[in-house]
Design a protein around this motif. Structure first.
Motif, PDB file in Angstrom:
ATOM      1  N   ILE A 307       0.853  -1.196   0.000  1.00 26.11           N
ATOM      2  CA  ILE A 307       0.000   0.000   0.000  1.00 26.11           C
ATOM      3  C   ILE A 307       0.888   1.245   0.000  1.00 26.11           C
ATOM      4  O   ILE A 307       1.884   1.300   0.727  1.00 26.11           O
ATOM      5  N   VAL A 308       0.498   2.197  -0.822  1.00 25.17           N
ATOM      6  CA  VAL A 308       1.207   3.480  -0.846  1.00 25.17           C
ATOM      7  C   VAL A 308       0.303   4.537  -0.229  1.00 25.17           C
ATOM      8  O   VAL A 308      -0.899   4.559  -0.498  1.00 25.17           O
ATOM      9  N   PHE A 309       0.871   5.380   0.589  1.00 25.03           N
ATOM     10  CA  PHE A 309       0.121   6.484   1.216  1.00 25.03           C
ATOM     11  C   PHE A 309       0.792   7.786   0.785  1.00 25.03           C
ATOM     12  O   PHE A 309       2.014   7.875   0.755  1.00 25.03           O
ATOM     13  N   ILE A 310      -0.018   8.789   0.471  1.00 25.64           N
ATOM     14  CA  ILE A 310       0.545  10.093   0.089  1.00 25.64           C
ATOM     15  C   ILE A 310      -0.147  11.172   0.916  1.00 25.64           C
ATOM     16  O   ILE A 310      -1.371  11.130   1.097  1.00 25.64           O
ATOM     17  N   GLY A 311       0.637  12.100   1.421  1.00 28.92           N
ATOM     18  CA  GLY A 311       0.018  13.140   2.238  1.00 28.92           C
ATOM     19  C   GLY A 311       0.990  14.251   2.581  1.00 28.92           C
ATOM     20  O   GLY A 311       2.061  14.387   1.984  1.00 28.92           O
ATOM     21  N   GLN A 312       0.556  15.035   3.542  1.00 25.68           N
ATOM     22  CA  GLN A 312       1.335  16.187   3.992  1.00 25.68           C
ATOM     23  C   GLN A 312       2.613  15.699   4.685  1.00 25.68           C
ATOM     24  O   GLN A 312       2.526  14.776   5.515  1.00 25.68           O
ATOM     25  N   PRO A 313       3.755  16.306   4.364  1.00 21.36           N
ATOM     26  CA  PRO A 313       4.989  15.877   5.028  1.00 21.36           C
ATOM     27  C   PRO A 313       4.850  15.981   6.550  1.00 21.36           C
ATOM     28  O   PRO A 313       4.203  16.894   7.056  1.00 21.36           O
ATOM     29  N   GLY A 314       5.439  15.026   7.235  1.00 24.43           N
ATOM     30  CA  GLY A 314       5.428  15.069   8.700  1.00 24.43           C
ATOM     31  C   GLY A 314       4.158  14.517   9.311  1.00 24.43           C
ATOM     32  O   GLY A 314       4.013  14.515  10.535  1.00 24.43           O
ATOM     33  N   THR A 315       3.228  14.045   8.486  1.00 20.87           N
ATOM     34  CA  THR A 315       1.958  13.545   9.023  1.00 20.87           C
ATOM     35  C   THR A 315       2.181  12.348   9.940  1.00 20.87           C
ATOM     36  O   THR A 315       1.522  12.212  10.971  1.00 20.87           O
TER      37      THR A 315
END
Ligand code: GTP
Length: 353
Positions: A307-315
């Motif tokens: 699974i790949v997750f993408i989001g705000q850095p530091g989340t």
């Protein structure tokens, strides 16, 4: 004089924010190919390329570029791959690039103005997908990229209109018209658009728009003011999860979704399930929604959960994400942790709230 335009291979760029429906549209295009030979380049921002596995098989080449975005970090790889395609003894009739959800399409187009490539391909259409349910919020940290993607589009596909009211649909349309008044706008679900809009030049030409050469947005492509040297490491981060041993119950997946921090905008991947009937799950999370689609696995081949997750850095940190998933797996797979009721195995949907 040599007419390079007639010998160049037409190229279409499909862009749009994370989870807006790019792969869905790409699959539709390929499935309706009518014998046309496409080459497809799919780019995933994370180091696991999930999209390449979600794209239906294509008569021709599918090339996966991962671990970086083709508009910045791995731009050279993109140019090299397109050059290789053009020089094949039997080159494709059309090249389609699905960019990552965090790409700036202008920088991708700019790559094709390099001398070594501009005689080989003709960038014909930039399509930007928009999730009608995820209106661009000017205050959101990703607004800048979402606007940039819409601003360069020849065709804006306002997708997922099944999820919004007619008032919201009108508001999204007005917002798009403000950002890019010259573009064609199509509202749809699951990328169902007339393919003539993409490939039939007579139809495209019948819709008034500025010629590309006169269009200030496209002139900008040639200027020095572009995204060279920019990468998305400050804007977005990606995290990957892999497990070759664990199988997940629906309950476990639901717990993962509920516990994910809000700074995660997008997740997708393949999940090995406890079902025992040989099916695995294609997991998707885009904004507030997530789903799991059951898919038959190849007999005798064990599915690895990726699974790949993408989001705000530091989340979240890699370790915390792994703990979150492993905890959900442990507690939800424990038969003592409570009943797990699945009402519809074919359309497992959970809301991300
Ligand atoms: N309800 C609804 N869901 C849609 C529609 N189009 C796509 N989806 C779902 O939205 C999710 C994301 O779709 P994708 O096509 O993978 O989106 P994407 O833009 O390729 O995603 P990234 O490559 O990660 O940026 C999937 O679960 C799709 O099935 C639509 O019109 N309506």
């Amino acid at each position: 004089m040599l007419d390079i335009s007639s010998s160049r291979i037409p190229l279409t760029i499909i862009g749009g924010f994370l989870g807006s429906g790019k792969t869905t549209l790409l699959n539709r295009i390929i499935s309706s190919a009518d014998g046309r030979r496409f080459a497809v380049i799919v780019n995933d921002f994370g180091d696991i390329n999930i999209d390449a596995r979600l794209v239906v098989s294509v008569e021709g080449e599918t090339i996966a570029l991962s671990n970086g975005c083709i508009c910045c970090v791995i731009r050279d790889d993109l140019v090299t791959e397109v050059q290789k395609l053009c020089r094949l003894p039997d080159p494709p009739e059309h090249i389609i690039i699905e960019s990552s959800g965090v790409s700036r399409p202008l920088s991708i187009v700019d790559s094709f103005f390099r001398p070594e490539i501009r005689q080989l391909v003709d960038v014909q259409t930039i399509i930007t997908l928009l999730d009608a349910d995820l209106v661009v919020d000017e205050a959101a940290t990703y607004a800048d990229i979402a606007y940039a993607q819409i601003a360069v589009a020849d065709l804006v596909v306002v997708n997922k209109i099944d999820l919004v009211s007619s008032a919201q649909r009108a508001a999204v349309r007005a917002q798009v018209e403000r950002i890019v008044p010259r573009a064609r706008i199509v509202e749809t679900t699951f990328g169902r658009i007339p393919l003539a809009l993409l490939f039939d030049h007579d139809v495209s030409a019948a819709i008034p728009r500025l010629p590309r050469e006169m269009d200030p947005t496209h002139l900008h492509v040639h200027s020095a003011n572009d995204d060279h040297g920019h990468d998305h490491s400050g804007d977005f981060s990606s995290w990957g999860y892999r497990s070759t041993e664990k199988s997940f119950s629906f309950n476990a997946i639901q717990r993962i979704v509920e516990k994910l921090p809000r700074g995660i905008y997008r997740a997708k991947g393949l999940i090995r399930l406890t079902l025992g009937n040989g099916e695995h799950g294609i997991f998707q999370l885009a904004g507030r929604r997530s789903s799991l689609k059951l898919t038959p696995s190849t007999p005798g081949v064990a599915v690895t959960t990726e699974i790949v997750f993408i989001g705000q850095p530091g989340t979240i940190t890699d370790n915390d994400l792994r703990d979150l998933i492993d905890d959900a797996w442990r507690t939800a797979n424990d038969p003592l942790s409570g009943p797990h009721i699945v009402t519809d195995l074919r359309a497992f949907q959970v809301e991300f709230v």
